[in-house]
Every structure is written in structure tokens, then in C-alpha cells.
Design a protein around this motif. Structure first.
Motif, PDB file in Angstrom:
ATOM      1  N   LYS A   1       0.237  14.888  -2.553  1.00 53.56           N
ATOM      2  CA  LYS A   1       0.591  13.758  -1.678  1.00 53.56           C
ATOM      3  C   LYS A   1      -0.433  12.613  -1.764  1.00 53.56           C
ATOM      4  O   LYS A   1      -0.851  12.042  -0.752  1.00 53.56           O
ATOM      5  N   LYS A   2      -0.860  12.351  -2.984  1.00 54.10           N
ATOM      6  CA  LYS A   2      -1.851  11.292  -3.220  1.00 54.10           C
ATOM      7  C   LYS A   2      -1.160   9.974  -3.506  1.00 54.10           C
ATOM      8  O   LYS A   2       0.022   9.946  -3.839  1.00 54.10           O
ATOM      9  N   LYS A   3      -1.933   8.896  -3.447  1.00 53.27           N
ATOM     10  CA  LYS A   3      -1.449   7.611  -3.989  1.00 53.27           C
ATOM     11  C   LYS A   3      -2.255   7.390  -5.267  1.00 53.27           C
ATOM     12  O   LYS A   3      -3.474   7.566  -5.259  1.00 53.27           O
ATOM     13  N   ILE A   4      -1.589   7.017  -6.354  1.00 50.59           N
ATOM     14  CA  ILE A   4      -2.307   6.862  -7.620  1.00 50.59           C
ATOM     15  C   ILE A   4      -2.118   5.458  -8.193  1.00 50.59           C
ATOM     16  O   ILE A   4      -1.000   4.924  -8.222  1.00 50.59           O
ATOM     17  N   ARG A   5      -3.233   4.858  -8.598  1.00 48.41           N
ATOM     18  CA  ARG A   5      -3.208   3.564  -9.298  1.00 48.41           C
ATOM     19  C   ARG A   5      -3.749   3.828 -10.690  1.00 48.41           C
ATOM     20  O   ARG A   5      -4.941   4.118 -10.840  1.00 48.41           O
ATOM     21  N   ASP A   6      -2.885   3.815 -11.699  1.00 46.71           N
ATOM     22  CA  ASP A   6      -3.302   4.226 -13.041  1.00 46.71           C
ATOM     23  C   ASP A   6      -2.976   3.126 -14.054  1.00 46.71           C
ATOM     24  O   ASP A   6      -2.044   3.232 -14.853  1.00 46.71           O
ATOM     25  N   VAL A   7      -3.751   2.039 -13.959  1.00 44.61           N
ATOM     26  CA  VAL A   7      -3.548   0.910 -14.884  1.00 44.61           C
ATOM     27  C   VAL A   7      -4.866   0.687 -15.609  1.00 44.61           C
ATOM     28  O   VAL A   7      -5.913   0.573 -14.968  1.00 44.61           O
TER      29      VAL A   7
ATOM     30  N   LYS B   1       0.821  -1.226   0.000  1.00 43.07           N
ATOM     31  CA  LYS B   1       0.000   0.000   0.000  1.00 43.07           C
ATOM     32  C   LYS B   1       0.849   1.268   0.000  1.00 43.07           C
ATOM     33  O   LYS B   1       0.384   2.340  -0.380  1.00 43.07           O
ATOM     34  N   TYR B   2       2.089   1.146   0.469  1.00 39.43           N
ATOM     35  CA  TYR B   2       2.938   2.345   0.584  1.00 39.43           C
ATOM     36  C   TYR B   2       3.488   2.825  -0.760  1.00 39.43           C
ATOM     37  O   TYR B   2       4.061   3.918  -0.855  1.00 39.43           O
ATOM     38  N   ILE B   3       3.303   2.032  -1.821  1.00 38.77           N
ATOM     39  CA  ILE B   3       3.784   2.467  -3.137  1.00 38.77           C
ATOM     40  C   ILE B   3       2.946   3.649  -3.612  1.00 38.77           C
ATOM     41  O   ILE B   3       1.714   3.620  -3.551  1.00 38.77           O
ATOM     42  N   ASP B   4       3.624   4.718  -4.085  1.00 34.21           N
ATOM     43  CA  ASP B   4       2.914   5.955  -4.430  1.00 34.21           C
ATOM     44  C   ASP B   4       2.195   5.879  -5.767  1.00 34.21           C
ATOM     45  O   ASP B   4       1.077   6.326  -5.897  1.00 34.21           O
ATOM     46  N   LEU B   5       2.898   5.350  -6.770  1.00 30.44           N
ATOM     47  CA  LEU B   5       2.305   5.337  -8.110  1.00 30.44           C
ATOM     48  C   LEU B   5       2.444   3.963  -8.758  1.00 30.44           C
ATOM     49  O   LEU B   5       3.532   3.382  -8.787  1.00 30.44           O
ATOM     50  N   VAL B   6       1.319   3.450  -9.233  1.00 29.35           N
ATOM     51  CA  VAL B   6       1.345   2.208 -10.021  1.00 29.35           C
ATOM     52  C   VAL B   6       0.809   2.570 -11.398  1.00 29.35           C
ATOM     53  O   VAL B   6      -0.296   3.098 -11.516  1.00 29.35           O
ATOM     54  N   PHE B   7       1.621   2.352 -12.437  1.00 33.04           N
ATOM     55  CA  PHE B   7       1.174   2.682 -13.800  1.00 33.04           C
ATOM     56  C   PHE B   7       1.394   1.502 -14.736  1.00 33.04           C
ATOM     57  O   PHE B   7       2.267   0.680 -14.525  1.00 33.04           O
ATOM     58  N   GLY B   8       0.555   1.430 -15.765  1.00 32.18           N
ATOM     59  CA  GLY B   8       0.623   0.285 -16.676  1.00 32.18           C
ATOM     60  C   GLY B   8       1.306   0.634 -17.980  1.00 32.18           C
ATOM     61  O   GLY B   8       1.851   1.718 -18.141  1.00 32.18           O
TER      62      GLY B   8
END
Ligand code: 5AD
Ligand code: SF4
Length: 437
Positions: free
Chosen positions: A121-127, A96-103
Motif C-alpha cells: 500500500k505504498k505510493k511510488i514515484r519511479d521516474v 498526491k493521491y496517485i499511487d504510481l508515477v512511472f516514466g
């Protein structure tokens, strides 16, 4: 200045994507470092073609967590592995501590996403699971000053039964020829000498209106300043006569052609969905040798595909003996979730896979020196890479066949094409003397 590091796993396409990520990161004012402990941003660009890459990645992420706790380092993870559902789930749940996940289809939004993370200071999941469009004009920070990779198409439609790539990279999309040629022209102006055209299935490039890979080869060859052109990875089934003729007609195109075999057994090839037989592969290579007498080959081979018998494996060794490859990229078959081969029941035990791998490796290793002898006494055109690691008077470069050549020289030669006469072979490199000194 804030510092960043990108860790790239996998193939040259990923390396090329990482150069684009570097371009975007530097736009936001970060500076590259090789010292992980000083990083304010760490980007992982992942690969999922084989299993060991996954193990290495999760090991590395764990290490970086401490850094995050100490100095608030931003962690971004993207690339092929993020397109796999079970990996994405694992990241969402346990990391969960990962800031950005991109595909792979959201690479173009990397800069925007990262900016939001810094500012809000957001967490983003962009896949996303929809094939991305071909995006032009991303900034790029290249790793090398004389050699450059240029992606010409993305994705793959082949669905080889062992391969995860079509699932994570989507369907084939080609760039417009004008965009590719413009990129190569500007590279030539910047002083680049060698270009590698990249695509998961590079020779199925389709520029529209009948403009094919061979047309692109002719056009790239016309660009002044570019002296050597390579391309990876072609598929044997798309190695049409016009492509062979383009190589024959253009001396700038490297005489070493990568022709992925995967297996020498017609039965296994069918199960792999490779769309050629052992005989067709050998006939293609024969035709190419006839048309282009100085042609050389490199290849990819997978050992231990489900159902591979001793006889099947012997067929692979037979093709290796006949082809006399300059280089073989050897892989132990690795099960990939979601692929057809993963569901096959006749998986090969690890021990047999490893033993076969060792036998293939030995056959190749035993032949390298003999194969190198043909270069001795010849004058080879070398693109000089840099100083040798062990001796400051010695320099390294690569010839057309992509062999490492070591020679006595000076710093002013770096990045230039020079002639070197080959004097000795040392298995993994050749030694030579600069001509006309
Ligand atoms: N297991 C082992 N090797 C693989 N490759 C692709 N998928 C797999 C797999 N599941 C190899 C192929 C391909 C190269 C890039 O990686 O040989 O050509
Ligand atoms: Fe994978 Fe086959 Fe496509 Fe290559 S051609 S990327 S091995 S599916």
C-alpha cells in the motif's frame, strides 16, 4: 477477478507500450474491462507532443479521483508527460493521491512497482532521467489478432526545434536484429499478417556492424506468413537509396510511405532544424516515384510555427498540391516547454494559426474524392478487420494504401487477406465486392 483499464494518449509507440503494460498487469491477475466504474486499476499512458493532450489528461484524472474514494481504485500514470519536470512537480504537489508515477525509462519496472503498491500500500514515484536500456522479454497483450506493431528503436537524436520527444524519450537506441526478427517470426506463427515497424526515427535504425534499416526490411520480408509490412515514422533525411531499393524489391512492403514534411518553406524548415529544403524534399519524392511507380505518400504538417509568414505557408500549400498526399496528419503548432522554438519571439497568434489550419484542411478535403478515384475498378488486397458498426452483413478492412474498404462478407473472413474489387468511393471509405465469391 480484479479489473483494469489503460487509457493511452498519443502515438503508436505509446499504444505499443500500453500493450506491454497490459501484459504486465494481466500477469498480476487483472482482467481488462471497458467499464470505468468497475475498475480496480486505471493506468494512464500519457503523451506530451501537443498541449491538448495535457488538458485532456488532467480532466480525466479528476474524474477518476471519485472512483478512488468509492472503491479504492489504484491510479497509475506514466509515459512521456511524466518525463517533463514541470508536470512531475504538478503531480507531486496537486495529485498526491496517485499511487504510481512511472516514466518512459522505467516501463520495465511497472510490474514490480505495481506489486509493491498492492502488497505494501505504498505510493511510488519511479521516474528517472537516464536513457533506459533496451529491455527485451516484457510480456505483451496485443490489441489485435492480425496486425501487430513491433518497436525497433527508441528515442530520437534529431532535436527538431518544436519537438519535445528527444527530451522525454532520450537518445536513439536500437534493438538487436535477432530480437526483432524473433518477435516477428513468433507473430507470424501466431497468425499475424501485418507488421508495423515502429521508431521515433525508424529509418535511422542501427543494428551494429553495418546492419541498417534496409537490411532489416529485407530480413523481415523473408519471414513467411507476414504479408504486409509498414513502418513509421521515417525522417526524410535518412531516406537513403538502399531503403528505397528495399521497398522496390519487396512487394510485401506497403506502397504508401509516410514522409513527414512539417513545412514546405525552406526558411521554416531551417528554423525547425529539419535538415532538408523544400526542393530536396520534392526531389526525394520524385526519385521515389521514379523507382517505385505505384508509390503513394502520407505526411505530417505543422502550421503556425514561429515566424511562419503568409509566403511560407503558401509554400506548404504548394508542396501539398504537388505531392497529392493520400493522407495528411495536420497539427497546429503547440509551444512545448524546454524546446528551442518555445523561446522564439515571433510566435504566431492563435487566430492566424487556426485560419491557416482550416485552409490546409480544405485543400486536402477537396482533393480526397478525386484521389480515391484511382482505386475504382481495381482489385485490392484487403486485410479484413471486422464487422462494420452500422450493418452486420458489411465488413471492413484496409488495403495496402491504408484506405478503409467496406464490403459484403462473412465473419470467417476476419483476420484474412482477401481480394476486393473497388466499386465506389465515399470520401472517407471505399466500397467493394469480394472477388471470386
Ligand atoms: N506542435 C505541433 N505539432 C507537433 N508535432 C511534434 N511536435 C509538435 C508541436 N510542438 C507533430 C509533428 C510530428 C507529429 C508526430 O507531431 O508533425 O511529426
Ligand atoms: Fe520529434 Fe523531429 Fe525526433 Fe520526430 S524527428 S521525434 S519530430 S525531434
Amino acid at each position: 477477478m480484479k479489473k483494469y483499464m489503460i487509457m493511452t494518449f498519443g502515438c503508436q509507440l505509446n499504444e505499443n507500450d500500453s500493450e506491454k503494460i497490459a501484459g504486465m498487469v494481466e500477469n498480476l491477475g487483472y482482467e481488462k474491462t471497458d467499464d470505468l466504474s468497475k475498475c480496480d486499476l486505471v493506468v494512464f499512458n500519457t503523451c506530451c507532443v501537443r498541449e491538448n493532450a495535457e488538458e485532456r489528461l488532467f480532466g480525466k484524472i479528476g474524474e477518476i479521483k471519485k472512483l478512488k474514494e468509492e472503491r479504492g481504485t489504484i491510479i497509475a500514470i506514466g509515459g512521456c508527460m511524466m518525463q517533463e519536470e514541470h508536470i512531475l512537480e504538478k503531480i507531486k504537489k496537486s495529485y498526491k493521491y496517485i499511487d504510481l508515477v512511472f516514466g518512459t525509462h522505467t516501463l520495465n519496472k511497472f510490474e514490480e512497482d505495481l506489486k509493491k503498491i498492492i502488497e505494501e500500500k505504498k505510493k511510488i514515484r519511479d521516474v528517472i532521467d537516464i536513457d533506459g536500456e533496451v529491455i527485451e522479454g516484457l510480456p505483451i497483450k496485443r490489441n489485435d489478432k492480425s496486425k501487430a506493431s513491433v518497436s525497433i528503436m527508441y528515442g530520437c537524436n534529431n532535436f527538431c526545434s518544436y519537438c519535445i520527444v528527444p527530451y522525454v524519450r532520450g537518445r536513439e537506441r536500437s534493438r538487436k536484429k535477432e530480437d526483432i526478427l524473433k518477435e516477428v517470426e513468433s507473430l507470424a506463427k501466431e497468425g499475424y499478417k501485418e507488421i508495423t515497424l515502429l521508431g521515433q526515427n525508424v529509418n535511422s535504425y542501427d543494428g551494429g556492424d553495418g546492419y541498417k534499416f534496409s537490411n532489416l526490411l529485407y530480413d523481415v520480408c523473408k519471414i513467411e506468413g507476414i504479408e504486409r509490412i509498414r513502418f513509421i515514422s521515417p525522417h526524410p533525411k535518412d531516406f537513403t537509396d538502399d531503403v528505397i531499393k528495399a521497398i522496390k524489391d519487396n512487394k510485401k512492403i506497403s506502397r504508401i510511405v509516410h514522409l513527414p514534411l512539417q513545412s514546405g518553406s525552406t526558411k521554416v524548415l531551417k528554423e525547425m532544424n529539419r535538415k532538408y529544403t523544400k526542393e530536396q524534399y520534392l526531389a526525394l519524392a520524385e526519385k521515389m516515384r521514379k523507382e517505385i511507380p505505384d508509390i503513394l505518400f502520407s505526411t505530417d504538417i505543422i502550421v503556425g510555427f514561429p515566424g511562419e509568414t503568409e509566403e511560407d505557408f503558401e509554400n506548404t500549400l504548394d508542396v501539398v498540391r504537388k505531392m497529392n498526399y493520400e493522407q495528411i496528419f495536420m497539427f497546429i503548432y503547440s509551444r512545448r516547454v524546454g524546446t528551442v522554438a518555445d523561446k522564439m519571439e515571433n510566435q504566431i497568434p492563435e487566430e492566424i494559426k487556426h485560419k491557416r489550419f482550416e485552409r490546409l484542411k480544405k485543400l486536402y478535403d477537396d482533393n480526397v474524392s478525386k484521389n480515391n478515384e484511382k482505386f475504382i475498378g481495381k482489385v485490392e488486397k484487403i486485410l479484413v478487420d471486422g464487422e462494420s458498426k452500422n450493418n452486420e452483413n458489411m465488413f471492413t478492412g484496409r488495403n495496402d494504401a491504408n484506405k478503409v474498404i467496406i464490403f459484403e462478407g462473412s465473419k470467417d473472413l476476419i483476420g484474412k487477406m482477401i481480394n476486393v474489387k473497388i466499386t465506389e468511393e465515399h470520401k472517407w471509405y471505399l466500397k467493394g465486392e469480394v472477388e471470386g465469391k
